[in-house]
Design an enzyme around this catalytic site. Structure first.
Site: not given
Ligand SMILES: [Zn+2]
Ligand SMILES: [Zn+2]
Length: 644
Positions: A335, A364, A382, A384, A386, A470, A516
């Site tokens: 992000c 991580r 991910q 991912d 946005h 969410k 997200h």
């Molecule tokens: Zn994010």
């Protein structure tokens, strides 16, 4: 007289001192037989506790999660009694119910137990269960409690941390245990028991404290349910993604590269690429732009985003440059990078929404003991994206994302899913950042979108992150296990922290809202789930190899090659097994590899210019033309993979 309100809203009047079991009996004998626990005004009570005030009563049976928890908690008492009787001198510590069953942590002293002891523990537990002993709660003074456990330093420590006057015991049969309560009426309801495993565990989870033995078990009110559960465990073992990943040559780990860092083998990489291309194509149609950002970023970036506070100290430590004295972190989230991409441009409300997507790899730290196949790793990618939009666009954007997620699930054969909408805790409005009216709008937008799209959803109060509400998707796999998959998250925090703006129709500067979203979650976790859900029999469109050509002997190599070319021209992914092996062996190996179709070629096939097709699992499609085979494959693909 007291008034008892039942979950359906009906109110019944009883004498003071009525018990949950009495209430059940007043409704029906059948219900009374099945009731195993109860809650009164939101707190767990014994089914025999006298109720003395008006209140709301909920009765639970085995079908309810609360019922199972009580059943397994009570079974842990029975396990403890069995251990005490079989292993004199063993010291009991704690023994809670867990998601599937229960455990008890025990200091066995001079004894050690292993699988060969399980049967005798099970038999002892069943013997106790058959005694139909009532579970009875009683209070005790701190002094009496300490006296009872004077030889048990673990229980002594627990009691010392309790207030005098709040200490309770549960008695059944000749056994007693320190306990807060919540039991089934008597031990007789426990009809089937299985000790599942033993493992080492530290007292209070602290490695500097004594090591104990954790005994895991599960119990059921019917033998049949235990049998079903054990069958499910067997099936789960066969479908373990670590086992299948090895058999199908999808991924591996190397101690030299480092634990928790998966290496994708060619077949796995091809699978992954197919999944990525599938999502990329749908995203393109949904108006996303792909971006690419680096695997590391300056520490300051993550301090700004707040991720440093969350991951910094407890994750991979900064990388220092040799000369400039710079500090970089491995990227824990994509992000912040996407916020900086957004900031590259000047935005007007007319340009929004803008949607940035990236298959972004993040790192991580996880403790080595926590690592597990592809589901808990230290580096993962991910899917991912946005979305930056205005408050008025939130509703439509949420619906678009839900459409995309449903498309993904549908194409991959997940039919059994539910959704959870996480909203604010109404009691703690100060916990959340951002404007109250925006929150209301966003929560309503999510709920509207979920019901508009016909999702089976629940609303969970207090489960929202501090920065926004969410929507999470939970899927049930083929064995009925629940997994958390795709998530869609509204965020008011990062636009603030990164000072993101757009120019509104009023010519003023405004904050966009950020969403997200990741339908797969991560490629690693998703492939793991897909393996366990399908047992490796992926939907045909996703299979790295859709057909394997097996020639009966080397004589047909040329014709095999011709068939391969024909299939490839029809965009069917095929391979030829050229090895000089018997056809029987080739078929067996193709079955293990889970190739959906086997194309067998021998003399007759060559003469007639046809192929013999056999489906994974044994079904014979007979001798057909390559064109007919192509049609079969295309039809099957179209059944699952629709266009977005
Ligand atoms: Zn994010
Ligand atoms: Zn208890």
């Amino acid at each position: 007289m007291i008034h008892i309100t039942l979950p359906d809203g009906s109110v019944k009047t009883f004498d003071e001192g009525v018990t949950a079991m009495d209430v059940a009996k007043s409704i029906s004998e059948g219900l009374a037989r099945n009731v195993i626990s109860a809650s009164f005004n939101g707190t767990t009570v014994e089914t025999v506790t006298p109720l003395t005030t008006d209140g709301n009563l909920v009765l639970y049976t085995w079908k309810d999660d609360e019922g199972k928890t009580t059943f397994w908690h009570s079974s842990a008492h029975v396990l403890a009694q069995a251990i005490e009787e079989l292993y004199p001198g063993a010291k009991l510590t704690i023994g809670p119910a867990i998601e599937n069953g229960f455990y008890y942590d025990v200091d066995f002293g001079e004894h050690s137990i292993s699988e060969k002891d399980f049967k005798s523990i099970e038999n002892k537990m069943l013997e106790i269960a058959r005694g139909k002993h009532d579970f009875k709660m009683r209070s005790a003074s701190k002094a009496d409690a300490l006296e009872l456990y004077k030889d048990n330093p673990f229980k002594t420590e627990l009691i010392e941390n309790l207030e005098d006057g709040t200490i309770t015991f549960c008695d059944h049969s000749t056994f007693t245990d320190l306990c807060r309560g919540g039991h089934i009426p008597n031990t007789g309801i426990i009809k089937a028991v299985k000790i599942l495993s033993v493992a080492g565990a530290y007292w209070r989870g602290d490695e500097n404290k004594p090591q104990l033995t954790r005994v895991y078990g599960i119990s059921f009110p019917k033998q049949k349910e235990l049998t079903e559960y054990l069958n499910m465990l067997e099936e789960a073992k066969k479908r373990d993604h670590r086992k299948l990943g090895k058999e199908l040559e999808l991924f591996t780990f190397s101690q030299k590269v480092g634990q928790g860092l998966p290496l994708w083998l060619p077949k796995g990489a091809a699978l992954r690429e197919r999944l990525e291309n599938f999502l990329k194509a749908a995203q393109k149609k949904a108006g996303y732009d792909m971006v690419v950002t680096p695997h590391i970023g300056q520490k300051e970036l993550y301090v700004t985003s707040g991720h440093y506070a969350k991951y910094g100290e407890d994750s991979f430590q900064p990388i220092h440059t040799p000369k400039e004295d710079e500090e970089f972190l491995l990227k824990p989230m994509n992000c912040p990078h996407h916020c900086e991409v957004y900031k590259h441009y000047q935005w007007s409300y007319k340009d929004l929404p803008v949607r940035y997507a990236e298959f972004g790899t993040v790192y991580r730290y996880e403790q080595s003991g926590e690592l597990h196949g592809l589901t808990r790793v230290r580096g993962f990618t991910q899917d991912d994206a946005h979305i930056f939009c205005t408050a008025n666009q939130l509703d439509a954007e949420f619906k678009n994302v839900i459409d995309l997620v449903l498309y993904v699930f549908g194409s991959l054969g997940f039919e059994n899913f539910t959704a959870q909408v996480s909203v604010r805790d109404p009691e703690n409005p100060d916990k959340y950042i951002g404007d109250v009216s925006n929150w209301e709008k966003a929560e309503q937008a999510i709920i509207n979108a979920a019901s508009d799209k016909g999702l089976d959803y629940v609303i969970e109060e207090g489960e929202a992150a501090f920065y926004g509400p969410k929507l999470d998707f939970m899927v049930k796999d083929a064995l009925g296990r629940r997994w958390q998959l795709g998530t869609i998250q509204v965020d008011y925090n990062l636009p603030e922290r990164f000072d993101l703006t757009y120019k509104g129709s009023d010519n003023e500067s405004h904050r966009p809202i950020m969403i997200h979203r990741a339908p797969f979650g991560s490629m690693e976790r998703f492939v793991a789930l897909l393996l366990e859900h399908t047992g490796g029999n992926f939907p045909l469109w996703l299979m790295p190899t859709q057909a394997i050509i097996l020639s009966i002997s080397e004589k047909y190599e040329k014709y095999s090659q011709k068939v391969l070319n024909l299939l490839e021209n029809n965009e069917i992914r095929a391979l030829v097994d050229h090895r000089n092996e018997t056809i029987g062996k080739k078929i067996r190996e193709a079955e293990i590899q889970k190739h959906p179709y086997m194309v067998i070629i021998g003399e007759q096939e060559e003469q007639e210019g046809k192929i013999t097709v056999r489906q994974h699992g044994g079904a014979d499609l007979g001798m057909i033309t390559v064109e007919a085979f192509t049609e079969i494959i295309n039809k099957e693909i179209k059944k699952t993979l629709k266009s977005f």
